[in-house]
Scaffold this motif. Structure first.
Motif, PDB file in Angstrom:
ATOM      1  N   ALA A  61      15.373  -3.605   2.208  1.00  0.00           N
ATOM      2  CA  ALA A  61      14.181  -3.123   3.214  1.00  0.00           C
ATOM      3  C   ALA A  61      13.976  -1.712   2.935  1.00  0.00           C
ATOM      4  O   ALA A  61      12.144  -2.243   3.206  1.00  0.00           O
ATOM      5  N   ILE A  62      14.126  -1.009   2.607  1.00  0.00           N
ATOM      6  CA  ILE A  62      13.403   0.618   2.687  1.00  0.00           C
ATOM      7  C   ILE A  62      12.494   0.406   1.205  1.00  0.00           C
ATOM      8  O   ILE A  62      11.394   0.736   1.629  1.00  0.00           O
ATOM      9  N   LEU A  63      13.125   0.161   0.271  1.00  0.00           N
ATOM     10  CA  LEU A  63      12.148   0.039  -0.635  1.00  0.00           C
ATOM     11  C   LEU A  63      10.334  -0.879  -0.471  1.00  0.00           C
ATOM     12  O   LEU A  63       9.617  -1.228  -0.753  1.00  0.00           O
ATOM     13  N   ALA A  64      11.049  -2.401   0.538  1.00  0.00           N
ATOM     14  CA  ALA A  64      10.270  -2.542   0.316  1.00  0.00           C
ATOM     15  C   ALA A  64       8.795  -2.414   1.785  1.00  0.00           C
ATOM     16  O   ALA A  64       7.985  -2.546   2.098  1.00  0.00           O
ATOM     17  N   ILE A  65       9.509  -1.457   2.647  1.00  0.00           N
ATOM     18  CA  ILE A  65       8.798  -0.553   3.397  1.00  0.00           C
ATOM     19  C   ILE A  65       8.493   0.835   2.513  1.00  0.00           C
ATOM     20  O   ILE A  65       7.082   0.345   3.318  1.00  0.00           O
ATOM     21  N   VAL A  66       8.840   1.498   1.838  1.00  0.00           N
ATOM     22  CA  VAL A  66       7.996   2.459   0.688  1.00  0.00           C
ATOM     23  C   VAL A  66       6.840   1.285   0.140  1.00  0.00           C
ATOM     24  O   VAL A  66       6.241   2.009   0.163  1.00  0.00           O
ATOM     25  N   LEU A  67       7.069   0.515  -0.378  1.00  0.00           N
ATOM     26  CA  LEU A  67       6.345  -0.065  -1.193  1.00  0.00           C
ATOM     27  C   LEU A  67       4.940  -0.840   0.196  1.00  0.00           C
ATOM     28  O   LEU A  67       3.603  -0.560  -0.355  1.00  0.00           O
ATOM     29  N   GLY A  68       5.212  -1.529   0.999  1.00  0.00           N
ATOM     30  CA  GLY A  68       4.324  -1.626   1.957  1.00  0.00           C
ATOM     31  C   GLY A  68       3.497  -0.496   2.331  1.00  0.00           C
ATOM     32  O   GLY A  68       2.216  -0.577   2.704  1.00  0.00           O
ATOM     33  N   VAL A  69       3.942   0.629   2.618  1.00  0.00           N
ATOM     34  CA  VAL A  69       2.962   2.071   2.549  1.00  0.00           C
ATOM     35  C   VAL A  69       2.396   2.677   2.225  1.00  0.00           C
ATOM     36  O   VAL A  69       1.026   2.684   1.870  1.00  0.00           O
ATOM     37  N   VAL A  71       0.868   0.656  -0.800  1.00  0.00           N
ATOM     38  CA  VAL A  71      -0.064  -0.029  -0.624  1.00  0.00           C
ATOM     39  C   VAL A  71      -1.113   0.107   0.488  1.00  0.00           C
ATOM     40  O   VAL A  71      -1.982  -0.251   0.121  1.00  0.00           O
ATOM     41  N   SER A  72      -0.858   0.164   1.673  1.00  0.00           N
ATOM     42  CA  SER A  72      -1.959   0.612   2.824  1.00  0.00           C
ATOM     43  C   SER A  72      -2.259   1.989   2.389  1.00  0.00           C
ATOM     44  O   SER A  72      -3.483   1.568   2.641  1.00  0.00           O
ATOM     45  N   ILE A  73      -1.898   2.976   2.320  1.00  0.00           N
ATOM     46  CA  ILE A  73      -2.730   3.929   1.715  1.00  0.00           C
ATOM     47  C   ILE A  73      -3.195   3.929   0.618  1.00  0.00           C
ATOM     48  O   ILE A  73      -4.364   4.350   0.821  1.00  0.00           O
ATOM     49  N   ARG A  74      -2.547   3.435  -0.358  1.00  0.00           N
ATOM     50  CA  ARG A  74      -3.641   2.754  -1.143  1.00  0.00           C
ATOM     51  C   ARG A  74      -4.710   2.437  -1.128  1.00  0.00           C
ATOM     52  O   ARG A  74      -7.150   2.385  -1.246  1.00  0.00           O
ATOM     53  N   HIS A  75      -4.951   0.821  -0.190  1.00  0.00           N
ATOM     54  CA  HIS A  75      -5.403   0.199   0.343  1.00  0.00           C
ATOM     55  C   HIS A  75      -7.364   1.976   1.123  1.00  0.00           C
ATOM     56  O   HIS A  75      -8.133   1.225   0.747  1.00  0.00           O
ATOM     57  N   LEU A  76      -5.896   1.266   1.869  1.00  0.00           N
ATOM     58  CA  LEU A  76      -7.153   2.987   3.152  1.00  0.00           C
ATOM     59  C   LEU A  76      -7.808   4.457   2.042  1.00  0.00           C
ATOM     60  O   LEU A  76      -9.591   4.427   2.217  1.00  0.00           O
ATOM     61  N   VAL A  77      -7.037   4.761   1.050  1.00  0.00           N
ATOM     62  CA  VAL A  77      -7.588   5.890  -0.042  1.00  0.00           C
ATOM     63  C   VAL A  77      -9.005   5.108  -0.528  1.00  0.00           C
ATOM     64  O   VAL A  77     -10.139   5.439  -0.445  1.00  0.00           O
ATOM     65  N   ARG A  78      -9.007   3.542  -1.283  1.00  0.00           N
ATOM     66  CA  ARG A  78      -9.519   3.207  -1.491  1.00  0.00           C
ATOM     67  C   ARG A  78     -11.367   3.220  -1.398  1.00  0.00           C
ATOM     68  O   ARG A  78     -12.208   2.820  -1.053  1.00  0.00           O
ATOM     69  N   THR A  79     -10.686   2.104   0.654  1.00  0.00           N
ATOM     70  CA  THR A  79     -12.138   2.036   1.348  1.00  0.00           C
ATOM     71  C   THR A  79     -12.432   3.171   1.581  1.00  0.00           C
ATOM     72  O   THR A  79     -14.264   3.073   1.775  1.00  0.00           O
TER      73      THR A  79
END
Length: 189
Positions: A61-69, A71-79
């Motif tokens: 669960a922690i790994l999934a949360i870290v990966l989700g964060v 991916v979200s940060i990467r998407h925000l930076v790209r945007t």
């Protein structure tokens, strides 16, 4: 105080030397104690298995949360990077359009601070670009125009006149002659 009739303890068995969990109970009315024991490893095996499963689940669960964060940060930076590139391109196109106009153009905010102006505006009034830039007040621009001899008159009266034109919300135009003999048409809107 009365002695309790039962006890639990964890100790090495005197019979086989293994770590054991024991339960002792005194038989009431008899001088006998009944002892029951389980090998601690066997007794705790199910608990350890469940604890390992819960730990693995929590780690997943922690790994999934870290990966989700991530991916979200990467998407925000790209945007944000894409948006900044688009804004830069729009600003460059706007700058080219403004600087290729034959008219001088300036825009002010509600506090009479300069939002933008083109090079033609600066050239018309011999204004320095290091002073007349976004954020510069209309009053400061008029003072610079006085200094460059492209404005004659009362600064306060002129600013009041401009404020009245803007307050009416209608387009107004007028012609005026600069001290050096040029005739300039002003359009306020």
């Amino acid at each position: 105080s009365a002695e309790p009739d039962h006890r639990e303890l964890r100790a090495a068995s005197p019979l086989d030397g293994q770590d054991r969990i024991m339960g002792l109970r005194k038989l009431s009315g008899h001088p006998v104690v009944i002892a029951v024991s389980l090998n601690a490893r066997s007794a705790l095996a199910d608990w350890r298995r469940e604890a390992s499963f819960v730990s693995a689940l929590a780690a997943a669960a922690i790994l999934a949360i870290v990966l989700g964060v991530f991916v979200s940060i990467r998407h925000l930076v790209r945007t944000q990077t894409r948006t900044e590139r688009e804004i830069g391109a729009h600003k460059a196109r706007l700058g080219m359009a403004l600087d290729n106009m034959i008219q001088g153009l300036c825009m002010f905010d509600v506090r009479s601070n300069l939002i933008l102006c083109n090079q033609r505006y600066l050239d018309m009034y011999s204004l320095p670009s290091d002073i007349v830039r976004p954020g510069c007040s209309l009053r400061r621009i008029i003072e610079e125009r006085k200094r460059t001899n492209t404005f004659e008159g009362d600064t306060d009266a002129y600013l009041q006149e401009i404020s009245a034109i803007v307050a009416r919300g209608k387009q107004a135009q007028r012609f005026f002659e600069t001290p050096d003999g040029r005739v300039i048409r002003l359009v306020h809107q």
